[in-house]
Structures are given as C-alpha cells and as structure tokens.
Design a protein around this motif. Structure first.
Motif, short mmCIF file in Angstrom:
data_model
loop_
_atom_site.label_atom_id
_atom_site.label_comp_id
_atom_site.label_asym_id
_atom_site.label_seq_id
_atom_site.Cartn_x
_atom_site.Cartn_y
_atom_site.Cartn_z
N MET A 248 -37.87 38.34 36.58
CA MET A 248 -38.88 39.16 37.75
C MET A 248 -38.46 39.07 39.01
O MET A 248 -38.46 40.13 39.82
CB MET A 248 -40.30 38.69 37.36
CG MET A 248 -40.67 39.12 35.77
SD MET A 248 -42.24 38.18 35.42
CE MET A 248 -43.35 38.85 36.58
N VAL A 249 -38.23 37.79 39.35
CA VAL A 249 -37.64 37.39 40.95
C VAL A 249 -36.67 38.23 41.17
O VAL A 249 -36.46 38.83 42.51
CB VAL A 249 -37.44 35.98 41.12
CG1 VAL A 249 -37.15 35.72 42.68
CG2 VAL A 249 -39.18 35.43 41.04
N TRP A 250 -35.70 38.39 40.31
CA TRP A 250 -34.34 39.00 40.66
C TRP A 250 -34.48 40.52 40.81
O TRP A 250 -34.00 41.24 41.82
CB TRP A 250 -33.45 38.93 39.35
CG TRP A 250 -32.21 39.74 39.21
CD1 TRP A 250 -32.08 40.45 38.12
CD2 TRP A 250 -31.26 40.27 39.99
NE1 TRP A 250 -30.73 41.08 38.10
CE2 TRP A 250 -30.42 41.07 39.22
CE3 TRP A 250 -31.02 39.81 41.42
CZ2 TRP A 250 -29.31 41.62 40.04
CZ3 TRP A 250 -29.88 40.59 42.12
CH2 TRP A 250 -29.04 41.50 41.38
N ALA A 274 -36.59 37.68 53.37
CA ALA A 274 -37.10 36.37 52.22
C ALA A 274 -36.97 36.95 50.85
O ALA A 274 -36.59 36.27 49.90
CB ALA A 274 -38.56 36.60 52.70
N PRO A 275 -37.60 38.29 50.26
CA PRO A 275 -37.13 38.68 49.06
C PRO A 275 -35.81 39.20 48.52
O PRO A 275 -35.31 38.68 47.27
CB PRO A 275 -37.94 40.05 48.81
CG PRO A 275 -38.21 40.51 50.47
CD PRO A 275 -38.21 39.43 51.24
N LEU A 276 -34.99 39.41 49.59
CA LEU A 276 -33.56 39.38 49.41
C LEU A 276 -33.00 38.24 48.92
O LEU A 276 -32.23 37.90 48.10
CB LEU A 276 -32.87 40.01 50.41
CG LEU A 276 -31.22 40.37 50.39
CD1 LEU A 276 -31.04 41.18 49.17
CD2 LEU A 276 -30.69 40.94 51.50
N ALA A 277 -33.41 37.22 49.89
CA ALA A 277 -32.86 35.76 49.51
C ALA A 277 -33.39 35.16 48.23
O ALA A 277 -32.57 34.63 47.30
CB ALA A 277 -33.29 34.84 50.66
N ALA A 278 -34.48 35.53 47.92
CA ALA A 278 -35.18 35.12 46.50
C ALA A 278 -34.50 35.63 45.29
O ALA A 278 -34.14 35.28 44.28
CB ALA A 278 -36.52 35.33 46.34
N ALA A 279 -34.21 36.94 45.38
CA ALA A 279 -33.27 37.82 44.50
C ALA A 279 -31.85 37.42 44.51
O ALA A 279 -31.29 36.96 42.97
CB ALA A 279 -33.43 39.17 44.90
#
Length: 449
Positions: A248-250, A274-279
């Motif tokens: 889901m995070v990806w 931030a979401p790009l780093a998490a992905a």
C-alpha cells in the motif's frame, strides 16, 4: 352589543380557525424585514462538494464498468479459483490490477481533462478553494468508485469461495492492498489527464499501465514483486504480515507524490518528497525480499487421510477433495492391498515437501478437480499409479528395463485412459481410405484416426 365586543368576537373566531387548522396557536410575525420561519420546518442541507463530485461525472459509470468486468472475468474462470483462498486471492489480484486498474486509470485520465474540455480552467483559478483541494475533489469519483467496484467483487468472490475452501482463510490484507493499488493507479492517470492536453491520452495510459504490469510481473528477480498484479501460485503458503501494508505504501506513495507535485502550491511542492521517499523505501524492501514475501504454512500442508489401505491423504487445503479422491483410487488401492513392500499411503505432496519413502507422492491434485469434485477420475488414478511406481533408484545398470518395468506395473494398477473407439461406419470409411492410400503409395493422404 358594543363595537369593542363585536371586534373581540371576530378576533376570537380568527384565532379559533387558525388553531383549528394547525393544532396550535399561530406564531407571531417576526420583526419587519425578517424572513418568516415556520415553527418546526428546517431548510434542506446542501450536499458537500465531495458528495456532489461523487454523484456526477465519469466516476460512477467507471465503478459500474469495473464491477461488471471483474465479475465477468471471475465468473468465466470460476473453476480455476473456487477451491481455495490463495487461488481466489490470486485471481482477484490478476483481474483487479491487470484489467481493472488500467480501465480506472483511463477513465481518471479523461476526468483529469474535464476542465480543459469545458474551458473552465481560468474560472477555477479564481475560486478561493486551494488547487490541491480542487484536484482531490475532481479526482475523487474516478478513484473511489473503481475501488468500490473491486471491493464488491472481492466480497462476492470470497462469499462464493467460503463453501469450497479450507485453510487459514482469505488474505484480507492483500485484498486491501490491491484496492489501494487500483485507486493509486487511477490517481496517477488523473494527473496525466491534467498535464497532457491530448484526447487520446486515456487509452494510451491504459495500454502503458497494462504493459508495465506485465513487464514487471514477468521479471525473474525480486523486482517482479513491484507489480501490484504479481501472482503467487503455491497454495500452501501465506503472506508475511507486512506484505500488504508495504504494498500500500509503495503504490499510494507514488500517487500522493504525483498529486502534490502537480497541485500543491509552489512553497508546498517539496512535500511531495516525503511520500516519494516512502514509496522508494517500500519498493526496495519488496524487491529485496522477493519470494520471501510468502512463507510456508505448516497447518495448510498437514495431511488429512481416509481409513483405507493404503491410505489416501490430501493436504488440509484440499481436504474436501478427499472423498472423491478415495473413490477414484479405490481400484488402485484394492490391487495394492496386502502386497508386501507396496506404498502405505498415496499422498498429495506440495512441491517443496519430501514425502516418506514408503509413500506414493502425487502433486497437482487441483488439476483433476473442479470445485472440489473430481473431473478426471481415470487420469487422476493413472497419475497416482505412476507416482506409486516412479523410479526411486539412480544409476541402475539397466535403466531402460527398469523404466519398462515401472510403466508396466503402473499400466496394470490404473490403465491410462484411451481414446474412444470409432463408430462402425466411421471406422469402415477410414480403413477404406487407408488401404487406398497405401496401395497408391501416398500415405500422406491418410488422416489421423
């Protein structure tokens, strides 16, 4: 009667008529210039902007189309997945991500170009609502409704599977991750529709996403698990607990990064990192773990056996197939009963499980069954006979004779099904053609019987 008394009587009459109609005294009028409000009437509440967006546009038709396509696909392939939870999850994942997600992304891409087609972009720029909120509201229908369509399909299929499947239950976390993947890919399609002013962008987006899914899933490395539609075919495994959340995070991280980079104010666009780093972190974890995302479940591999001699045993996942399997192998077990050194059990053995030396291990039981009912009993028995006589020795002096002996015993235990005999008329016609072709020395004219 005085005039005052007469006026009082008329006023009382008007009051009585008013209270008679309503059951209560009439309310006094408000101050001058103020709107009149009935005593218990409420003005209807206006629907919020999100509800308004969800009710219009292409979102609801997209959700209905997703539901129809997925239900049709699952129904036409029902015999392939109805026997177990893993099969159902796999088929839902393939249908939802390989078929449903490109469809949702194409419709979302079309939705993204709505304001451009209507030539209302300049008008929206004057609205006080922030651009990111505008984009989220506009994207909501084509993100939410396809996800709803997928989840409804999943509920129907899981309820249908319940009467056939055994094992540890449905993999709900993966179904939620797949729903997130569909919504995330739809959001990416919406951003493309906002950025690319081309009417053919929606079908191109669907085609590109479909091919990327296939390209990733067919990789021979851990990168293949970056495909949300990657299928896992080992029926006795279960996913690690964090597989669904990390997936889901990806996918959601990519979608959130794209939306922020496109629609956030200039000063806030750095938040997309931030979401790009998490992905990226989630992608690295998935790729490095690879096939380890699924682990063997000993409870699913446990054997359930009948009381025959030799005993017929199925894994717990396929235990509902055991009655039909025992009946199909009744002739074989009768021939083996009382034979010294014969196999003591005929077992369903997972590929990565070593059966005992005294067992006849048969893999691929599900190929012979449909919805837990045996569809090819003769072929099932013949393959069990080959399993009972499979070569156990390596490096024997006369390998050909050893193989011939095994085949002869297997043929006696459970003969391989033969093609049906020709009807008399067809056989006469075929033999006439055969003799004519051989006499004229043109055997190539003889068709296969």
């Amino acid at each position: 009667m005085s005039r005052a008394t007469h006026r009082t009587g008329h006023a009382a009459g008007r009051t009585e008529r008013a209270t008679g109609r309503t059951g209560r005294a009439a309310e006094p009028p408000g101050p001058a210039g103020a709107p009149r409000r009935p005593g218990h009437a409420h003005s209807p509440r206006r629907a919020g902007p999100l509800l308004v967006e969800l009710r219009r546009g292409a979102g609801l038709p997209a959700g209905a189309a997703t539901l129809a396509v997925l239900l049709f696909t699952m129904f036409t392939k029902a015999d392939e997945w109805l026997s177990g939870w893993t099969e159902t999850t796999n088929m839902l994942r393939v249908a939802g991500l390989v078929l449903g997600a490109p469809l949702a992304a194409a419709v979302a891409c079309w939705q993204g170009g709505r304001e451009r087609r209507r030539r209302t972009e300049e008008l929206l720029a004057t609205v006080a609502r922030p651009p990111l909120r505008q984009a989220l509201l506009a994207a909501a229908p084509t993100v939410v409704w396809p996800v709803v369509g997928y989840l409804l399909t999943a509920v129907v299929c899981l309820a249908w599977t319940w009467q056939y499947a055994n094992g540890d239950g449905p993999h709900v976390s993966l179904i939620v991750a797949d729903a997130t993947g569909i919504g995330s890919l739809a959001a990416l399609g919406f951003v493309v529709g906002r950025v690319v002013p081309w009417r053919l962008a929606p079908p191109v987006v669907a085609l590109v996403m479909y091919n990327i899914e296939l390209l990733l899933s067919n990789q021979e490395s851990g990168v293949s698990w970056l495909s949300p539609g990657k299928e896992h075919v080992t029926l006795w495994d279960r996913p690690v607990w964090w597989f669904g959340p990390v997936s889901m995070v990806w996918t959601a991280g990519l979608a959130a990064a794209a939306l922020l980079a496109y629609a956030a104010r200039r000063r806030a666009r750095a938040l997309a990192l931030a979401p790009l780093a998490a992905a990226v972190t989630a992608a690295v974890l998935l790729a490095q773990t690879g096939d380890g995302l699924w682990r063997t479940n000993p409870a699913n591999q446990a054997l359930v056996c009948d009381e025959g001699t030799p005993r017929v045993c199925a894994t717990r996942v396929h235990s509902r197939m055991l009655p039909d399997a025992s009946r199909a192998l009744a002739g074989l077990t009768a021939k083996l009963r009382g034979v010294p050194n014969a196999p003591t059990r005929i077992v369903e053995a997972p590929v990565d499980t070593q059966a005992r030396r005294t067992d006849a291990a048969l893999t691929g039981w599900d190929m012979y069954f449909r919805r837990n009912r045996i569809a090819e009993p003769e072929m099932f028995a013949a393959n069990a006979a080959f399993a009972a006589t499979s070569p156990r020795c390596r490096g024997v002096s006369d390998a050909d004779r050893y193989s011939d002996l095994n085949e002869a015993v297997a043929e006696w235990l459970a003969p391989m099904p033969r093609p049906k005999d020709m009807p008399d008329r067809e056989r006469t016609r075929w033999l006439g053609g055969y003799f004519a072709a051989t006499r004229s020395c043109h055997p190539e004219r003889v068709t296969a019987p």
